[in-house]
Design a protein around this motif. Structure first.
Motif, PDB file in Angstrom:
ATOM      1  N   THR A 213     -12.848  -9.635  -2.519  1.00  0.00           N
ATOM      2  CA  THR A 213     -11.650  -9.888  -3.331  1.00  0.00           C
ATOM      3  C   THR A 213     -10.430 -10.127  -2.442  1.00  0.00           C
ATOM      4  OG1 THR A 213     -11.369  -7.516  -3.570  1.00  0.00           O
ATOM      5  CG2 THR A 213     -12.340  -8.657  -5.414  1.00  0.00           C
ATOM      6  N   SER A 214     -10.287  -9.365  -1.336  1.00  0.00           N
ATOM      7  CA  SER A 214      -9.073  -9.549  -0.540  1.00  0.00           C
ATOM      8  C   SER A 214      -9.103 -10.871   0.215  1.00  0.00           C
ATOM      9  CB  SER A 214      -8.853  -8.374   0.406  1.00  0.00           C
ATOM     10  OG  SER A 214      -9.993  -8.141   1.152  1.00  0.00           O
TER      11      SER A 214
ATOM     12  N   PRO B 115       0.822  -1.218   0.000  1.00  0.00           N
ATOM     13  CA  PRO B 115       0.000   0.000   0.000  1.00  0.00           C
ATOM     14  C   PRO B 115       0.854   1.265   0.000  1.00  0.00           C
ATOM     15  CG  PRO B 115      -0.820  -1.557   1.617  1.00  0.00           C
ATOM     16  CD  PRO B 115       0.492  -2.090   1.138  1.00  0.00           C
TER      17      PRO B 115
ATOM     18  N   PRO C  59      -5.797   3.131   7.022  1.00  0.00           N
ATOM     19  CA  PRO C  59      -5.911   4.522   6.550  1.00  0.00           C
ATOM     20  C   PRO C  59      -6.357   4.626   5.086  1.00  0.00           C
ATOM     21  CG  PRO C  59      -3.928   4.263   7.828  1.00  0.00           C
ATOM     22  CD  PRO C  59      -4.485   2.891   7.652  1.00  0.00           C
ATOM     23  N   VAL C  60      -5.712   3.865   4.183  1.00  0.00           N
ATOM     24  CA  VAL C  60      -6.107   3.944   2.770  1.00  0.00           C
ATOM     25  C   VAL C  60      -7.529   3.433   2.608  1.00  0.00           C
ATOM     26  CG1 VAL C  60      -5.546   3.256   0.429  1.00  0.00           C
ATOM     27  CG2 VAL C  60      -3.730   3.567   2.076  1.00  0.00           C
ATOM     28  N   ALA C  61      -7.839   2.307   3.267  1.00  0.00           N
ATOM     29  CA  ALA C  61      -9.167   1.716   3.112  1.00  0.00           C
ATOM     30  C   ALA C  61     -10.242   2.703   3.554  1.00  0.00           C
ATOM     31  CB  ALA C  61      -9.250   0.428   3.929  1.00  0.00           C
TER      32      ALA C  61
ATOM     33  N   ALA D 175      -7.494  -8.171   3.647  1.00  0.00           N
ATOM     34  CA  ALA D 175      -6.285  -7.382   3.448  1.00  0.00           C
ATOM     35  C   ALA D 175      -6.522  -6.288   2.422  1.00  0.00           C
ATOM     36  CB  ALA D 175      -5.157  -8.287   3.008  1.00  0.00           C
ATOM     37  N   ALA D 176      -7.517  -5.427   2.667  1.00  0.00           N
ATOM     38  CA  ALA D 176      -7.760  -4.323   1.735  1.00  0.00           C
ATOM     39  C   ALA D 176      -6.845  -3.167   2.121  1.00  0.00           C
ATOM     40  CB  ALA D 176      -9.214  -3.900   1.773  1.00  0.00           C
ATOM     41  N   SER D 177      -5.545  -3.354   1.937  1.00  0.00           N
ATOM     42  CA  SER D 177      -4.511  -2.389   2.311  1.00  0.00           C
ATOM     43  C   SER D 177      -4.547  -2.100   3.811  1.00  0.00           C
ATOM     44  CB  SER D 177      -4.627  -1.091   1.525  1.00  0.00           C
ATOM     45  OG  SER D 177      -5.400  -0.154   2.225  1.00  0.00           O
TER      46      SER D 177
ATOM     47  N   GLY E 236      -9.951   5.902   3.907  1.00  0.00           N
ATOM     48  CA  GLY E 236      -9.939   7.047   2.995  1.00  0.00           C
ATOM     49  C   GLY E 236     -10.853   6.786   1.803  1.00  0.00           C
ATOM     50  N   VAL E 237     -10.797   5.561   1.275  1.00  0.00           N
ATOM     51  CA  VAL E 237     -11.636   5.235   0.115  1.00  0.00           C
ATOM     52  C   VAL E 237     -13.107   5.199   0.500  1.00  0.00           C
ATOM     53  CG1 VAL E 237     -12.127   3.540  -1.673  1.00  0.00           C
ATOM     54  CG2 VAL E 237      -9.792   3.920  -0.960  1.00  0.00           C
ATOM     55  N   TRP E 238     -13.450   4.411   1.550  1.00  0.00           N
ATOM     56  CA  TRP E 238     -14.889   4.285   1.865  1.00  0.00           C
ATOM     57  C   TRP E 238     -15.472   5.674   2.170  1.00  0.00           C
ATOM     58  CZ3 TRP E 238     -13.088   0.144   0.269  1.00  0.00           C
ATOM     59  CH2 TRP E 238     -12.494  -0.877   0.992  1.00  0.00           C
TER      60      TRP E 238
ATOM     61  N   ILE F  10      -8.898   8.984   6.381  1.00  0.00           N
ATOM     62  CA  ILE F  10      -7.510   8.555   6.579  1.00  0.00           C
ATOM     63  C   ILE F  10      -7.123   8.722   8.056  1.00  0.00           C
ATOM     64  CG2 ILE F  10      -5.100   9.068   6.021  1.00  0.00           C
ATOM     65  CD1 ILE F  10      -5.995   9.846   3.233  1.00  0.00           C
TER      66      ILE F  10
ATOM     67  N   ASN G 123      -1.839  -6.774  -3.426  1.00  0.00           N
ATOM     68  CA  ASN G 123      -1.923  -6.868  -1.972  1.00  0.00           C
ATOM     69  C   ASN G 123      -2.951  -7.909  -1.557  1.00  0.00           C
ATOM     70  OD1 ASN G 123      -1.181  -5.883   0.658  1.00  0.00           O
ATOM     71  ND2 ASN G 123      -3.192  -4.953   0.753  1.00  0.00           N
ATOM     72  N   ALA G 124      -4.058  -7.992  -2.307  1.00  0.00           N
ATOM     73  CA  ALA G 124      -5.111  -8.938  -1.960  1.00  0.00           C
ATOM     74  C   ALA G 124      -4.725 -10.356  -2.326  1.00  0.00           C
ATOM     75  CB  ALA G 124      -6.407  -8.550  -2.661  1.00  0.00           C
TER      76      ALA G 124
ATOM     77  N   PHE H 204     -12.922 -13.358 -11.643  1.00  0.00           N
ATOM     78  CA  PHE H 204     -11.991 -13.456 -10.505  1.00  0.00           C
ATOM     79  C   PHE H 204     -12.499 -14.473  -9.482  1.00  0.00           C
ATOM     80  CE2 PHE H 204     -11.031 -12.159  -6.123  1.00  0.00           C
ATOM     81  CZ  PHE H 204      -9.667 -12.343  -6.126  1.00  0.00           C
TER      82      PHE H 204
ATOM     83  N   ILE I 124      -7.360   8.725  -3.773  1.00  0.00           N
ATOM     84  CA  ILE I 124      -7.376   7.566  -2.868  1.00  0.00           C
ATOM     85  C   ILE I 124      -8.002   6.352  -3.561  1.00  0.00           C
ATOM     86  CG2 ILE I 124      -9.577   7.979  -1.676  1.00  0.00           C
ATOM     87  CD1 ILE I 124      -6.467   7.403   0.291  1.00  0.00           C
TER      88      ILE I 124
ATOM     89  N   TYR J 136     -14.471  -5.024  -1.993  1.00  0.00           N
ATOM     90  CA  TYR J 136     -13.055  -5.124  -1.652  1.00  0.00           C
ATOM     91  C   TYR J 136     -12.826  -6.212  -0.602  1.00  0.00           C
ATOM     92  CZ  TYR J 136     -11.195  -1.295  -4.398  1.00  0.00           C
ATOM     93  OH  TYR J 136     -10.778  -0.521  -5.438  1.00  0.00           O
TER      94      TYR J 136
ATOM     95  N   ARG K 205      -6.322 -13.735  -0.752  1.00  0.00           N
ATOM     96  CA  ARG K 205      -5.304 -14.131   0.224  1.00  0.00           C
ATOM     97  C   ARG K 205      -5.416 -15.616   0.576  1.00  0.00           C
ATOM     98  NH1 ARG K 205      -2.115 -10.184   3.708  1.00  0.00           N
ATOM     99  NH2 ARG K 205      -1.668  -8.676   2.104  1.00  0.00           N
TER     100      ARG K 205
END
Lengths: 272, 294
Positions: free
Chosen positions: B105-106, A75, B60-62, B55-57, B64-66, B176, A193-194, A250, A182, B102, B110
């Motif tokens: 997918t994560s 990230p 903070p980034v996650a 593991a959606a990053s 920030g997106v939502w 964030i 990462n996933a 996927f 973002i 997300y 994983r």
């Protein structure tokens, strides 16, 4: 084997990274220029597709650099490169419109600025910070370039053209630039990462990249409701269709590649 | 000092507390942030499990997106003359949808990335945990967009908003900030205490024991719901309290004491907090845990 390591060795994959690079740069730039010429109502959707191509390229570059065991740094490099992307996109457009007096050079200028800033950051990381990743310089430049093209693509999809005034009014002043930043960070860094782990597979990661890219395009469609006419709906619809197809492929690929897929019960007994 | 502005600041602090608590509990269900690397390593250590690996990053980034997405959709709806509270709920709904995608997918990515260790992909684990994850995520984005909206509306006699940024930018930045606080404060009380309950309290999670998690509950397999039940008592509320205080003290001192008075009061608060934190940590380490000096 580290958690970030790939079983088939770093950077190996079914799809050639050079091809993804070419599709990302050439496809991304052509789509952005085409969107500028076509205008409403089909321009924005083509700009969105350009951004999707750039995101897929960027996530492949992340995959290559992060296969060296970046782990939690995945990230971070995404975050850093997307900040380069935002700065380069706006700098390029502004430089072309004001200093060079040739607005048509804007997207290319943005890309060139991204390559320069990406190279400086990568040289600092390898020479001064001392990171021992052989492809660090190339990959950081690639990710920064992909970041710029994805930001530019979605910004053009919202604003309707790569005219610097339109982008400042509709994307920067409304605050959408922060969301694009973002959202593209997530879309570019999330796929690897996933999917990381010893059994990570390039095709599955790229399917995930298509899914995150089209999801971002769908959201961009929603964000252009107030600025675009009917074009917001076309961006939204094409993004949604692309997302459904890629997400489904996927999930199917994941279920097929899993050791076993179960709806109930405990794990099997294995020797430690 | 304007009483209406002060009331709004207090309301923002209260809303932020709820949002912060929900955020930490959501990340505990998903084993996000620090714990996900532990869940990630478990199959390699011979511990197959039924936990979620979202593991959606980093958080903070996650967040920030939502929150950014929720803020953008809310800003558009408000622009189209939808009532603000409905617009904020609409934004949080779209963000919850993105969050769910997300998460899927994560988790799938994983788990499949670990297939050589015979780790099965449990679909029932995913479907059971998706509701609580998305639900907590909805509450969080609703709260963050809510406080950001309160910052952008004209307040008091002077009719000035607390902040000049547009709504989507504010929601992204506060998202964030919340993710960072959930990751730093929440992690102390988060799932690691639960996942590593067989090790002595206070020892942290050194590299040697990473992935050596507890995978069985008193009855059957341990799952992510057990972790969040464990964390709901202290970890979530504590994170909420921390974020609520951050939001409150970001505005309270300038609203009450003016710009320059506010800066001085802010510095005094920080110094007091440093002294208190130091006292608390020294007290806890001498009283509990294996860090005593021999």
């Amino acid at each position: 084997m580290s958690a970030g390591g790939s079983a088939d060795g770093a950077a190996a994959g079914a799809v050639s990274s050079t091809m993804l690079l070419a599709v990302g740069i050439v496809g991304g730039l052509i789509c952005i220029y085409l969107a500028g010429f076509l205008g409403e109502p089909f321009g924005p959707v083509i700009a969105g597709i350009g951004a999707v191509l750039a995101i897929v390229w960027g996530s492949d570059a992340i995959r290559r650099v992060a296969s060296y065991g970046l782990g939690t740094g995945v990230p971070s490099i995404g975050y850093m490169s997307l900040s380069v992307g935002v700065i380069s996109a706006l700098t390029g457009l502004t430089l072309a419109a004001t200093t060079l007096k040739m607005a048509i050079l804007g997207p290319v200028a943005g890309f060139v600025v991204a390559v320069i800033i990406g190279a400086i950051i990568a040289i600092v990381a390898t020479k001064i910070v001392g990171m021992k990743i052989p492809i660090m310089i190339q990959c950081t430049i690639e990710i920064a370039g992909a970041a710029t093209l994805s930001i530019l693509g979605f910004a053009v999809a919202i604003a309707g053209s790569y005219d610097v005034a339109a982008i400042y009014n509709n994307v920067v002043a409304t605050g959408f630039i922060g969301v694009l930043f973002i959202m593209c960070t997530m879309a570019i860094q999330h796929p690897f990462n996933a999917c990381l782990g010893p059994n990570e597979d390039q095709l599955r990661t790229l399917k995930c990249a298509c899914s995150t890219a089209f999801l971002s395009m769908t959201l961009t469609g929603l964000m252009s409701i107030t600025t675009g006419g009917i074009s917001w709906f076309i961006v939204f619809l094409i993004g949604l269709i692309g997302w459904i197809v890629s997400f489904k492929s996927f999930v199917t690929a994941s279920c097929n590649d899993a050791a076993s897929t179960k709806w109930a019960g405990l794990w099997p007994k294995v020797e430690e | 000092m304007d009483p209406v502005t002060l009331g709004v600041v207090a309301l923002m602090g209260a809303v932020a507390t709820i949002g912060g608590a929900a955020e930490d509990l959501e990340s505990d269900i998903g084993s996000q942030s620090n714990p996900n690397s532990q869940v990630q390593l478990a199959p390699q250590m011979g511990h197959l499990h039924r936990m979620i690996n979202k593991a959606a990053s980093g958080e903070p980034v996650a967040y920030g997106v939502w929150c950014g997405v929720a803020g953008a959709i809310a800003a558009i709806a408000i622009n189209l003359h939808v009532m603000p509270i409905v617009a904020i709920a609409m934004g949080a709904c779209v963000a919850a949808f993105v969050h769910a995608i997300y998460t899927v997918t994560s988790h799938m990515g994983r788990i499949v990335g670990q297939s050589q260790f015979e780790q099965p992909l449990f679909m029932d684990v995913l479907t059971q945990s998706l509701g609580p994850i998305v639900g907590h995520g909805f509450i969080t984005s609703f709260c963050i967009v809510g406080i950001s909206y309160l910052m952008t509306i004209p307040l008091g006699a002077a009719k000035v908003p607390l902040h000049v940024f547009p709504l989507p930018l504010l929601t992204m930045l506060w998202g964030i900030a919340l993710g960072a606080i959930g990751s730093s404060t929440g992690d102390v009380h988060y799932g690691a205490e639960s996942e590593y309950q067989k090790f002595e309290f206070g020892g942290g999670t050194p590299v040697a024991i990473q992935g050596d998690i507890v995978t069985k509950a008193p009855l059957g397999a341990k799952n992510s719901m057990d972790v969040v039940n464990f964390c709901a008592k202290f970890g979530g509320p504590l994170t909420g309290f921390c974020f609520g205080l951050v939001v409150f003290f970001s505005f309270w001192n300038t609203v009450v004491f003016g710009v320059y008075g506010g800066i001085i009061v802010g510095i005094i608060i920080i110094i007091l907090l440093i002294i208190m934190d130091n006292y608390l940590e020294v007290f806890a380490r001498t009283k509990y845990g294996p860090y005593e000096e021999e």
